[in-house]
Design an enzyme around this catalytic site. Structure first.
Site, PDB file in Angstrom:
ATOM      1  N   ASP A   1       7.359  13.253   6.880  1.00 50.64           N
ATOM      2  CA  ASP A   1       6.278  13.884   7.647  1.00 50.64           C
ATOM      3  C   ASP A   1       6.375  15.403   7.498  1.00 50.64           C
ATOM      4  O   ASP A   1       7.245  16.038   8.099  1.00 50.64           O
ATOM      5  CB  ASP A   1       6.400  13.481   9.116  1.00 50.64           C
ATOM      6  CG  ASP A   1       5.195  13.896   9.952  1.00 50.64           C
ATOM      7  OD1 ASP A   1       4.497  14.845   9.559  1.00 50.64           O
ATOM      8  OD2 ASP A   1       4.963  13.275  11.006  1.00 50.64           O
TER       9      ASP A   1
ATOM     10  N   CYS B   1       0.483  10.468  17.170  1.00 47.50           N
ATOM     11  CA  CYS B   1       0.158  11.815  16.698  1.00 47.50           C
ATOM     12  C   CYS B   1       0.009  12.749  17.910  1.00 47.50           C
ATOM     13  O   CYS B   1       0.975  12.974  18.625  1.00 47.50           O
ATOM     14  CB  CYS B   1      -1.094  11.756  15.824  1.00 47.50           C
ATOM     15  SG  CYS B   1      -1.626  13.312  15.097  1.00 47.50           S
TER      16      CYS B   1
ATOM     17  N   HIS C   1       3.652  11.027   7.917  1.00 51.74           N
ATOM     18  CA  HIS C   1       2.963  11.099   9.204  1.00 51.74           C
ATOM     19  C   HIS C   1       1.942   9.958   9.299  1.00 51.74           C
ATOM     20  O   HIS C   1       1.438   9.471   8.303  1.00 51.74           O
ATOM     21  CB  HIS C   1       2.260  12.448   9.331  1.00 51.74           C
ATOM     22  CG  HIS C   1       1.691  12.684  10.698  1.00 51.74           C
ATOM     23  ND1 HIS C   1       2.477  12.870  11.809  1.00 51.74           N
ATOM     24  CD2 HIS C   1       0.410  12.755  11.126  1.00 51.74           C
ATOM     25  CE1 HIS C   1       1.719  13.059  12.868  1.00 51.74           C
ATOM     26  NE2 HIS C   1       0.449  12.986  12.475  1.00 51.74           N
TER      27      HIS C   1
END
Length: 275
Positions: free
Chosen positions: A211, A154, A243
């Site tokens: 995502d 991330c 995600h």
């Protein structure tokens, strides 16, 4: 086999970020049997940088080093578990607390507030320098500076790309669902797409086709930038994953994509001389 000099490590409770609790039933826990694992500090830019270290307790020679870069939630239990998983594979894994000068992510229970009041205040140049110091410290504590890798998730996925354009010592990077484009600010003056031409280490990017925060058109733009720069990089997209598909403690976890990504990461490290 030999036992490396003992580093005094503090043991922390297995706690997750309050911004993502309760944790999912799919949460993976990796024990520390056969490992030297816990919290330490690293001298960096005149301060003591907190970090989590995991490595085999006994080994011969020096260990390949993997810098593990946190999600937006800091070095909570999931990132510590990633370090232990890597240590079980024979790596010295170190995850520095890269927000510590700006604040404590455990003080935030709301993701939006965490991003606005803490994450946005952390300068990229500070982060890259702290990673340099972490790599150097690891090389003095059982790690092999000639076998240095980075992986990030991330927020840390973006940093992994940037570090691959920053560090001439890096041998390989793996970026898990890190943003590739964005607005340029004083703290974030460039983004991975701007750095494609300057990559000095091979990078593997792992992304989810579902995502919503990283649209596929930005992934394709990064692919084009990589091709234009003739950079040694590859991007894999898992069409059904969203995600944070490796975050086993969250509902976003996709076990199949996570397992495949993990094996691809290990193979990428091996292919590029990290191990």
């Amino acid at each position: 086999m030999r036992k490396e000099e003992t580093i005094e490590l503090k043991q922390a409770p297995a706690s997750f970020s309050p911004a993502v609790t309760p944790v999912s039933a799919t949460t993976v826990y990796t024990d520390s049997e056969g490992l030297h694992a816990g919290e330490t500090t690293i001298p960096s830019q005149g301060e003591d940088l907190p970090a989590y270290l995991a490595r085999p307790a006994s080994f011969s020679g020096k260990l390949p080093i993997v810098l593990v870069v946190q999600e937006i939630f800091g070095v909570h239990e999931h990132i510590r578990d990633i370090c232990r998983r890597l240590a079980k594979e024979g790596y010295l894994a170190i995850a520095p607390e890269l927000y510590f000068r700006q604040g404590d992510p455990t003080q935030y229970s709301d993701i939006g507030e965490l991003l606005d009041k803490l994450v946005s205040k952390v300068p990229d140049q500070q982060v890259l320098a702290d990673l340099d110091h972490s790599a150097h410290w690891a090389s003095l504590h059982g790690g092999d500076a000639s076998k240095l890798a980075i992986t990030g998730f991330c927020w840390g996925g973006r940093i992994a790309w940037l570090y691959a354009a920053h560090s001439p010592q890096l041998k390989a990077g793996v970026a898990w669902y890190g943003k590739l484009v964005g607005n340029k600010t004083l703290t974030n003056p460039t983004h991975p797409i701007d750095e494609a031409i300057d990559l000095t280490a091979p990078v593997l990017g792992l992304y989810g086709g579902q995502d919503s925060g990283i649209p596929l058109d930005t992934v394709e733009s990064m692919r084009q930038a990589i091709r234009a720069a003739n950079a040694d990089a590859e991007i894999v997209v898992y069409p059904q994953a969203g995600h944070a598909f490796n975050a086993d403690y969250r509902p976003s976890y996709d076990a199949e994509a996570a397992a495949d990504g993990w094996q691809r990461m290990l193979a990428w490290f091996a292919k590029n001389g990290v191990k």
